[in-house]
Design a protein around this motif. Structure first.
Motif, mmCIF file in Angstrom:
data_model
loop_
_atom_site.group_PDB
_atom_site.id
_atom_site.type_symbol
_atom_site.label_atom_id
_atom_site.label_comp_id
_atom_site.label_asym_id
_atom_site.label_seq_id
_atom_site.Cartn_x
_atom_site.Cartn_y
_atom_site.Cartn_z
ATOM 1 N N GLY A 172 0.822 -1.204 0.000
ATOM 2 C CA GLY A 172 0.000 0.000 0.000
ATOM 3 C C GLY A 172 0.851 1.246 0.000
ATOM 4 N N GLY A 175 4.831 -1.204 -3.105
ATOM 5 C CA GLY A 175 4.317 -2.438 -3.667
ATOM 6 C C GLY A 175 4.549 -3.650 -2.796
ATOM 7 N N THR A 202 4.135 9.449 -0.515
ATOM 8 C CA THR A 202 3.357 8.581 -1.418
ATOM 9 C C THR A 202 4.048 8.243 -2.736
ATOM 10 O OG1 THR A 202 2.260 10.497 -2.446
ATOM 11 C CG2 THR A 202 1.189 9.535 -0.502
ATOM 12 N N ASP A 204 5.298 5.656 -4.123
ATOM 13 C CA ASP A 204 4.927 4.383 -4.749
ATOM 14 C C ASP A 204 3.592 3.870 -4.221
ATOM 15 O OD1 ASP A 204 7.455 3.953 -6.240
ATOM 16 O OD2 ASP A 204 8.310 3.842 -4.233
ATOM 17 N N SER A 206 -0.358 3.029 -3.428
ATOM 18 C CA SER A 206 -1.720 2.781 -3.900
ATOM 19 C C SER A 206 -2.626 3.158 -2.732
ATOM 20 C CB SER A 206 -1.927 1.314 -4.272
ATOM 21 O OG SER A 206 -3.296 0.979 -4.244
ATOM 22 N N GLY A 209 -4.913 0.340 -1.791
ATOM 23 C CA GLY A 209 -4.151 -0.721 -1.140
ATOM 24 C C GLY A 209 -3.693 -0.331 0.250
ATOM 25 N N TRP A 210 -3.360 0.925 0.422
ATOM 26 C CA TRP A 210 -2.900 1.412 1.727
ATOM 27 C C TRP A 210 -4.037 1.340 2.746
ATOM 28 C CZ3 TRP A 210 0.740 6.268 1.859
ATOM 29 C CH2 TRP A 210 1.410 6.322 3.098
ATOM 30 N N GLU A 251 -6.891 12.276 -1.119
ATOM 31 C CA GLU A 251 -7.597 11.836 -2.318
ATOM 32 C C GLU A 251 -8.804 12.729 -2.605
ATOM 33 O OE1 GLU A 251 -8.329 7.644 -4.390
ATOM 34 O OE2 GLU A 251 -9.176 7.772 -2.358
ATOM 35 N N PHE A 293 0.023 11.673 -8.177
ATOM 36 C CA PHE A 293 -1.352 11.254 -8.424
ATOM 37 C C PHE A 293 -2.140 12.136 -9.388
ATOM 38 C CE2 PHE A 293 -0.820 9.593 -3.936
ATOM 39 C CZ PHE A 293 -0.736 8.267 -4.309
#
Length: 309
Positions: A172, A175, A202, A204, A206, A209-210, A251, A293
């Motif tokens: 998350g 990878g 951030t 790498d 996701s 996923g995080w 986000e 992002f």
């Protein structure tokens, strides 16, 4: 001013001759941390921005992460053995990012451990990250080469003379992440899956996923959390909640910015909510996250009108 003061207080003592002076802070029975600076990687802090975990076991000292450089790893080895009066038996690497990784070069690769996916990531990305660290830190990195763990984690726990550590592979923040639970003390050493009072990075990540990884950490029976960055959390959930709050806000904020037609520069300068206004590295990490992002968020929010022609 507050952020700068916090970063200064957290920074390790540095000598004029490129020496790291590491001071252990107790965080549980037989558990310590070597605290990193709450700041970006800078020559002023020698790149020593990550928290390192140390556990005293009957079979030897166990380290979780190894710091940014060969010099740091050598100082860490000396400090860990001074605290525990034992040789280092294991060095776990929690993820590929260089502030946690390159000090492992000071240890025998046979005792440096990581899951298969993380070893693959280190082989793939280690040389490139090293180039960047040399550009940022210069002589702090002298002699540092990308280390490759020689021990593959293929079980869910490891026992060191009766002190059992639970190994939790997740993803998350990167990878391939791993968290380490010391079952005796209940201290969860979370690597960069958890930040506390310091803005999460951030490069790498996701975010979906995080969030799933944070849910997984919440389900682990633990008493306290050592985050990858920021102060030790003596509770099970406050630092995990802080991390989730930041990535949820990030986000939403970037999606709102894209829907409003802001460009990347404007998105990186949106107001921080009051709860994050004085968080160390908040503006810095927001602007880095825009780079990571925003193109994808923009594409989703503002599809090309000629798409599909």
């Amino acid at each position: 001013m507050i952020a700068g003061l916090a970063a200064g207080l957290a920074a390790p003592a540095l000598g004029a001759d490129y020496r790291y002076v590491l001071k252990p802070q107790p965080i549980g029975p037989g558990v310590w941390t070597f605290r990193g600076a709450d700041a970006p990687i800078l020559a002023a802090n020698g790149g020593a921005i990550a928290n390192i975990g140390l556990i005293d076991t009957p079979a030897g000292a166990v380290l979780v992460d190894a710091g940014p450089s060969l010099r740091y790893g050598a100082a860490l080895k000396k400090a860990a053995e001074a605290v525990t009066r034992k040789r280092v038996a294991r060095v776990y690497i929690t993820h590929v990012h260089p502030d946690h990784l390159y000090g492992a070069g000071a240890f025998d690769p046979a005792i440096v451990a990581a899951p298969p996916a993380l070893v693959a990531a280190i082989r793939r990305d280690g040389p490139g990250f090293a180039d960047g660290m040399y550009r940022l830190l210069g002589d702090w990195m002298r002699g540092t080469e990308p280390p490759v763990p020689g021990r593959i984690i293929d079980a869910g726990h490891e026992d060191f003379g009766g002190r059992r550590l639970r190994l939790v592979p997740l993803a998350g923040h990167s990878g391939a992440d791993i968290a380490v639970l010391d079952e005796m003390s209940g201290v969860l050493i979370a690597g960069d899956l958890v930040f506390n009072g310091r803005a999460p990075s951030t490069p790498d990540a996701s975010l979906a996923g995080w969030r799933a990884a944070l849910d997984g950490l919440d389900r682990i029976d633990h008493k306290a959390v050592l985050p990858g960055h920021g102060p030790f959390d003596p509770t099970p959930g406050a630092a995990i909640a802080f991390t989730r709050d930041w990535i949820d806000w990030l986000e939403r904020a970037l999606t709102d910015a894209a829907n409003s037609g802001l460009d990347m520069v404007e998105a990186g300068n949106i107001p921080l909510p009051p709860r994050f206004a004085d968080v160390p590295a908040a503006r810095y990490e927001l602007q880095r996250s825009v780079v990571h992002f925003y193109p994808g968020i923009e594409s989703a929010a503002l599809p090309r009108i000629d798409a599909g022609r």
